[in-house]
Design a protein around this motif. Structure first.
Motif, PDB file in Angstrom:
ATOM      1  N   LEU A 184      82.644  49.129  14.748  1.00 14.56           N
ATOM      2  CA  LEU A 184      81.885  47.889  14.931  1.00 14.56           C
ATOM      3  C   LEU A 184      80.387  48.155  14.871  1.00 14.56           C
ATOM      4  O   LEU A 184      79.629  47.386  14.276  1.00 14.56           O
ATOM      5  N   LEU A 185      79.941  49.264  15.464  1.00 16.91           N
ATOM      6  CA  LEU A 185      78.529  49.629  15.421  1.00 16.91           C
ATOM      7  C   LEU A 185      78.069  49.868  13.984  1.00 16.91           C
ATOM      8  O   LEU A 185      76.998  49.407  13.582  1.00 16.91           O
ATOM      9  N   SER A 210      81.836  47.454  25.957  1.00 15.55           N
ATOM     10  CA  SER A 210      83.107  48.145  25.801  1.00 15.55           C
ATOM     11  C   SER A 210      82.890  49.562  25.299  1.00 15.55           C
ATOM     12  O   SER A 210      81.908  49.857  24.624  1.00 15.55           O
ATOM     13  N   LEU A 211      83.813  50.412  25.626  1.00 10.07           N
ATOM     14  CA  LEU A 211      83.834  51.778  25.092  1.00 10.07           C
ATOM     15  C   LEU A 211      85.130  51.999  24.316  1.00 10.07           C
ATOM     16  O   LEU A 211      85.637  53.116  24.241  1.00 10.07           O
ATOM     17  N   TRP A 242      87.372  51.282  18.824  1.00 13.19           N
ATOM     18  CA  TRP A 242      86.865  50.537  17.665  1.00 13.19           C
ATOM     19  C   TRP A 242      85.341  50.367  17.711  1.00 13.19           C
ATOM     20  O   TRP A 242      84.745  49.867  16.776  1.00 13.19           O
ATOM     21  N   GLN A 243      84.720  50.785  18.808  1.00 14.92           N
ATOM     22  CA  GLN A 243      83.285  50.542  18.988  1.00 14.92           C
ATOM     23  C   GLN A 243      82.435  51.190  17.887  1.00 14.92           C
ATOM     24  O   GLN A 243      81.496  50.576  17.400  1.00 14.92           O
ATOM     25  N   GLN A 244      82.769  52.415  17.481  1.00 18.26           N
ATOM     26  CA  GLN A 244      81.972  53.097  16.457  1.00 18.26           C
ATOM     27  C   GLN A 244      82.042  52.368  15.112  1.00 18.26           C
ATOM     28  O   GLN A 244      81.037  52.258  14.410  1.00 18.26           O
ATOM     29  N   THR A 266      79.654  42.456  22.239  1.00 18.61           N
ATOM     30  CA  THR A 266      80.941  43.113  22.425  1.00 18.61           C
ATOM     31  C   THR A 266      80.770  44.623  22.531  1.00 18.61           C
ATOM     32  O   THR A 266      81.382  45.270  23.384  1.00 18.61           O
ATOM     33  N   MET A 267      79.905  45.189  21.682  1.00 18.95           N
ATOM     34  CA  MET A 267      79.711  46.642  21.668  1.00 18.95           C
ATOM     35  C   MET A 267      79.146  47.160  22.984  1.00 18.95           C
ATOM     36  O   MET A 267      79.563  48.223  23.453  1.00 18.95           O
ATOM     37  N   HIS A 305      77.797  46.554  12.374  1.00 19.30           N
ATOM     38  CA  HIS A 305      76.645  45.845  12.945  1.00 19.30           C
ATOM     39  C   HIS A 305      75.342  46.328  12.302  1.00 19.30           C
ATOM     40  O   HIS A 305      74.481  45.524  11.952  1.00 19.30           O
TER      41      HIS A 305
END
Length: 175
Positions: free
Chosen positions: A43-44, A35-36, A39-41, A31-32, A47
């Motif tokens: 999720l990272l 997508s940009l 919420w990506q940061q 998913t990361m 992770h």
């Protein structure tokens, strides 16, 4: 001494907890990179933390495995399938080490410090873009191989549980 018919409780619990953790890590990772989103940061960060926990969990799982008596496959399972099962298991252990370790080294090479539960972890590598690229490739290929092993393993488990009904699936799900 007779071999047990089911895996010990500690192994069964670790199997299913790690299955949930690994599947969620794979889903988050895929998913990361696609997508940009805002919420990506977050999720990272999740992770990375869960990847470190997965590294600790595979060490614990290996210790439990080495100290436990496990069931043998039924004699009805052909030798080639038994060999495939052993290779798949070995592949899982190898990839479950490679995935978090390559992620850790990738972050080190990118110059991004890592911490677990607020405790800073040591950098094992200096910042190096070429090493970052290498470990990113290893991480990505290991993820693809892990997905392939999960599919093969799941199909084999369903085959033994639903078609053969030979006790192989049951040995990991109940006493």
């Amino acid at each position: 001494m007779n071999k047990p018919q089911t895996y010990p409780l500690a192994m069964r619990v670790m199997h299913w907890l790690m299955a949930a953790l690994v599947l969620s890590l794979l889903f988050a990772g895929l998913t990361m990179v696609k997508s940009l989103g805002p919420w990506q940061q977050q999720l990272l960060a999740w992770h990375k933390a869960m990847g470190l926990i997965a590294l600790l969990a595979i060490v614990v799982r290996l210790i439990i495995r080495l100290r436990s008596e496990t069931p043998t496959l039924p004699a009805s399972v052909p030798n080639m399938q038994q060999m495939a099962a052993k290779l798949t298991q070995l592949g899982f252990y190898l990839l479950l080490f490679v995935m978090p370790l390559s992620g850790y080294l990738m972050q080190n090479a990118a110059g991004r410090p890592l911490s677990l539960f607020g405790l800073p972890l040591p950098a094992l590598l200096h910042t190096d873009l070429a090493l970052y690229g290498l470990f990113r490739e290893i991480h990505g290929w290991a993820a693809l191989l892990l997905v392939l092993l999960i599919v093969v393993h799941s199909c084999a488990a369903l085959y033994h549980g639903l078609i053969k009904r030979d006790g192989v699936f049951r040995s990991m799900v109940r006493k």
